[in-house]
Design an enzyme around this catalytic site. Sequence first.
Site, PDB file in Angstrom:
ATOM      1  N   GLN B 259       0.830  -1.195   0.000  1.00  0.00           N
ATOM      2  CA  GLN B 259       0.000   0.000   0.000  1.00  0.00           C
ATOM      3  C   GLN B 259       0.866   1.247   0.000  1.00  0.00           C
ATOM      4  O   GLN B 259       0.618   2.189  -0.760  1.00  0.00           O
ATOM      5  CB  GLN B 259      -0.897  -0.018   1.247  1.00  0.00           C
ATOM      6  CG  GLN B 259      -2.150   0.792   1.088  1.00  0.00           C
ATOM      7  CD  GLN B 259      -2.986   0.282  -0.071  1.00  0.00           C
ATOM      8  OE1 GLN B 259      -3.107  -0.918  -0.289  1.00  0.00           O
ATOM      9  NE2 GLN B 259      -3.521   1.192  -0.856  1.00  0.00           N
ATOM     10  N   HIS B 262       2.400   3.016  -3.199  1.00  0.00           N
ATOM     11  CA  HIS B 262       1.564   3.719  -4.175  1.00  0.00           C
ATOM     12  C   HIS B 262       1.891   5.200  -4.236  1.00  0.00           C
ATOM     13  O   HIS B 262       1.906   5.811  -5.302  1.00  0.00           O
ATOM     14  CB  HIS B 262       0.078   3.593  -3.788  1.00  0.00           C
ATOM     15  CG  HIS B 262      -0.612   2.464  -4.476  1.00  0.00           C
ATOM     16  ND1 HIS B 262      -0.743   2.416  -5.828  1.00  0.00           N
ATOM     17  CD2 HIS B 262      -1.204   1.350  -3.995  1.00  0.00           C
ATOM     18  CE1 HIS B 262      -1.401   1.302  -6.168  1.00  0.00           C
ATOM     19  NE2 HIS B 262      -1.686   0.632  -5.062  1.00  0.00           N
ATOM     20  N   GLU B 327     -10.312   1.677   3.147  1.00  0.00           N
ATOM     21  CA  GLU B 327     -10.550   1.251   1.764  1.00  0.00           C
ATOM     22  C   GLU B 327     -10.341  -0.268   1.648  1.00  0.00           C
ATOM     23  O   GLU B 327     -11.186  -0.976   1.129  1.00  0.00           O
ATOM     24  CB  GLU B 327      -9.580   2.008   0.855  1.00  0.00           C
ATOM     25  CG  GLU B 327      -9.734   1.683  -0.619  1.00  0.00           C
ATOM     26  CD  GLU B 327      -8.604   2.249  -1.448  1.00  0.00           C
ATOM     27  OE1 GLU B 327      -7.576   2.678  -0.865  1.00  0.00           O
ATOM     28  OE2 GLU B 327      -8.719   2.244  -2.686  1.00  0.00           O
ATOM     29  N   HIS B 328      -9.181  -0.723   2.115  1.00  0.00           N
ATOM     30  CA  HIS B 328      -8.849  -2.158   2.096  1.00  0.00           C
ATOM     31  C   HIS B 328      -8.702  -2.659   3.525  1.00  0.00           C
ATOM     32  O   HIS B 328      -8.025  -2.013   4.322  1.00  0.00           O
ATOM     33  CB  HIS B 328      -7.516  -2.401   1.390  1.00  0.00           C
ATOM     34  CG  HIS B 328      -7.455  -1.875  -0.002  1.00  0.00           C
ATOM     35  ND1 HIS B 328      -6.741  -0.740  -0.332  1.00  0.00           N
ATOM     36  CD2 HIS B 328      -8.006  -2.313  -1.155  1.00  0.00           C
ATOM     37  CE1 HIS B 328      -6.857  -0.514  -1.631  1.00  0.00           C
ATOM     38  NE2 HIS B 328      -7.620  -1.438  -2.162  1.00  0.00           N
ATOM     39  N   ASP B 361      -6.212  -6.307  -6.260  1.00  0.00           N
ATOM     40  CA  ASP B 361      -5.839  -5.238  -7.195  1.00  0.00           C
ATOM     41  C   ASP B 361      -5.851  -5.722  -8.640  1.00  0.00           C
ATOM     42  O   ASP B 361      -6.028  -4.928  -9.557  1.00  0.00           O
ATOM     43  CB  ASP B 361      -4.417  -4.737  -6.887  1.00  0.00           C
ATOM     44  CG  ASP B 361      -4.390  -3.807  -5.700  1.00  0.00           C
ATOM     45  OD1 ASP B 361      -5.458  -3.265  -5.348  1.00  0.00           O
ATOM     46  OD2 ASP B 361      -3.304  -3.619  -5.116  1.00  0.00           O
ATOM     47  N   HIS B 420     -52.668  19.063  -8.151  1.00  0.00           N
ATOM     48  CA  HIS B 420     -52.349  17.655  -7.886  1.00  0.00           C
ATOM     49  C   HIS B 420     -53.644  16.900  -7.564  1.00  0.00           C
ATOM     50  O   HIS B 420     -53.905  15.820  -8.103  1.00  0.00           O
ATOM     51  CB  HIS B 420     -51.391  17.526  -6.695  1.00  0.00           C
ATOM     52  CG  HIS B 420     -49.956  17.777  -7.036  1.00  0.00           C
ATOM     53  ND1 HIS B 420     -49.494  18.979  -7.494  1.00  0.00           N
ATOM     54  CD2 HIS B 420     -48.868  16.953  -6.980  1.00  0.00           C
ATOM     55  CE1 HIS B 420     -48.188  18.900  -7.700  1.00  0.00           C
ATOM     56  NE2 HIS B 420     -47.786  17.674  -7.397  1.00  0.00           N
TER      57      HIS B 420
END
Lengths: 430, 430
Positions: B259, B262, B327-328, B361, B420
């Site tokens: 991670q 990145h 996220e993960h 991934d 209406h």
Amino acid sequence: MTTRLSTADADFEARFSAFLVTKREASEEVDATVRDIITRVRTEGDAAVAEYTRRFDRFDIAKAGMRVERAEIEAAYEDADEDTLKALRLARERIEAHHRRQVPADLRYRDPLGVELGWRWTPIPAVGLYVPGGLASYPSSVLMNAVPAVVAGVERVAMAVPTPDGKLNPLVLVAADLAGVSEIFRIGGAQAIAAFAYGTETVSAVDKIVGPGNAYVAAAKRQVFGQVGIDMIAGPSEVLVVADGDNDPEWIAADLLAQAEHDTAAQSILMTDDADFADAVEAAVERQLKTLSRSKIAAASWRDFGAVVLVRSFEEVPGLVDRIAPEHLELATEEAENLLTRIRNAGAVFLGRHTPEAIGDYVGGSNHVLPTARSARFSSGLSVLDFVKRMSILRLEAEQLHALGPAAVALAKAEGLEAHGRSVSTRLNL
Amino acid sequence: MTTRLSTADADFEARFSAFLVTKREASEEVDATVRDIITRVRTEGDAAVAEYTRRFDRFDIAKAGMRVERAEIEAAYEDADEDTLKALRLARERIEAHHRRQVPADLRYRDPLGVELGWRWTPIPAVGLYVPGGLASYPSSVLMNAVPAVVAGVERVAMAVPTPDGKLNPLVLVAADLAGVSEIFRIGGAQAIAAFAYGTETVSAVDKIVGPGNAYVAAAKRQVFGQVGIDMIAGPSEVLVVADGDNDPEWIAADLLAQAEHDTAAQSILMTDDADFADAVEAAVERQLKTLSRSKIAAASWRDFGAVVLVRSFEEVPGLVDRIAPEHLELATEEAENLLTRIRNAGAVFLGRHTPEAIGDYVGGSNHVLPTARSARFSSGLSVLDFVKRMSILRLEAEQLHALGPAAVALAKAEGLEAHGRSVSTRLNL
């Protein structure tokens, strides 16, 4: 003058294209003001919210209390007319029953390699529901926004409704209570959105904000998007009524006016293959306008944004409908089902001659929060799906890792992400 | 120094709360610049796109052609390494197979009153996929964004990828072609987003824009939201690895670094109940960093945003995970399944000791486009649902209108919407 277009005219394409991009709302430049409001609420909390509420709503929440008390809700029930209460209860039940069918299913399976995949849906923990004050403070909209959240399993459904000069529609409180809203705050505007997004001493932060509002509310939602989730940005409402000549012009005129009475920026469009019928509907609209309580609003909407589109054949209808991508679509023809299969872009479709759109506004059971301003091209009406989110699930054992690992390592290498590759290869003893 | 927190410490709550709101990205003030770019592309079309591309990408698309030709795609296939091609094909197949299970079902039913309700899903007609240029131009991300769109039935999947100094990763072209992308444009930045949203002579407008990008791309997506749909605003990536002491520290260290490599703003967190194991992982991280090609990036990420959270018991894990909303999420413990049932907020969960996140991934089949920056509280990873929308359907006959009409009329009256009510009552001869 209401626009009249005919697909038989040589200039139809040019006029129809221009009609599609007609702006119905002046876009106010409120971004900077809203940014200041959000910053102050973030840093000063309740004090800033109280100050803005004094300024914009001419109301002292520090004195009255930001939160609506149980006793006020009970009083609102007492005040409510029995028929209205009964109708609200029926609406709530029907909305709940329909939305229960939207709860998505979890999934877990093994693929041919033995890899386990799947997902699990869980409710969003806390949701903030914005309800406009004043004229557009509709109890039906409270039900439409809150019931799906409660059905989704959202634990905390907070509501913000401004009370200009201290005034609050008691039916809004009743609807909120019937729907299962857990807390109600007497605040509005960008300051309410900021309070929901960042929290204050009195208002705990939520995870997502839904509900319509004015330009300030819309700009604030756009700015806090990311910090919290938001629903769509609602624009003025619209209806497209596709009707053949066998309809009663009075019925169709009433449907067009039901949309037009919402707002001078609302839009009502009639699409028909029968010019005489179109004339009869236009005449009926003029007649009905004379006795309508909101005739000024409805007349302005019909005059400025209303349209009659004459088609040579109903074969032309699906293509034109998809380009308009109407929020509401009535198909008042025997061919309704057949047309429906060929249409892609519409928020909600009302089939046949006995389904006026107003039924969907109140008691049909389906949601009346729908994509406006051509956004039915890419978005859906509000549903339970807006109040849940999905965790993706993956599980491999050693055997599956050996099967898939080398491909992952190859792709990691191709992307120059060595550690990605290592996290796989180290487990394979490569 | 990597942060270390322990739930046993008296100041844990304060430090953990502060950790949760740590900003990992400087928020650039690019709104005004982006607004100008969008306005110019709207009014000047291709010419403005070409000018911005010259300025920002130092590349003349007027000369080279804005659109990538078939011959270039064929050449990219020729250039590609055989193993990489095979891995991309495997990834595409597995992503497709998994996402086919996400295609939602239509519904049509009659309720006890005989009212017909339901919905019909249709694909979004045209989607624009943004792919970043340079370092972050990942073929795997092209698959993850484009395959769900194609599975959803989107007719036109257009792609924009900037080519700084004319350079383009050929594997991005291969992945786009394998996924079924229908057109590829050599443009990027806010100018590409504006071209997708409003159309130019060469680029037809789309209905929704997806894909990650820099601050300019993110600001542009936020500004065009409403004109077109957008996906989430992607932030830097993060992983939370929950691991007991029975794991191999080298494996877990590799996962944390996968991670961290990145982006310097990426975040890797280890949560464990075993302090000695935590020490061993930290030592392994330092060791592995020494031989990692992207060690500078990974080291900065681990130093500035990495964290080790010591828990007294795994009972504490679900509550903490939900607050981080990663996220993960890796659950590297025998208790993975049990923990999973008690967790609500995470983008994707990787179960057991043999499911490193990197599998997800690339070749797991699930999507790697996932909610970052705590947005798993309110949103989900990319799926087929992001490329379809739902038309709501309602049908009454005279009998059902008589049953439901009076309640609709009552609510219309309560809301002051006379037209209406009339659209219903006129059909009931009331």
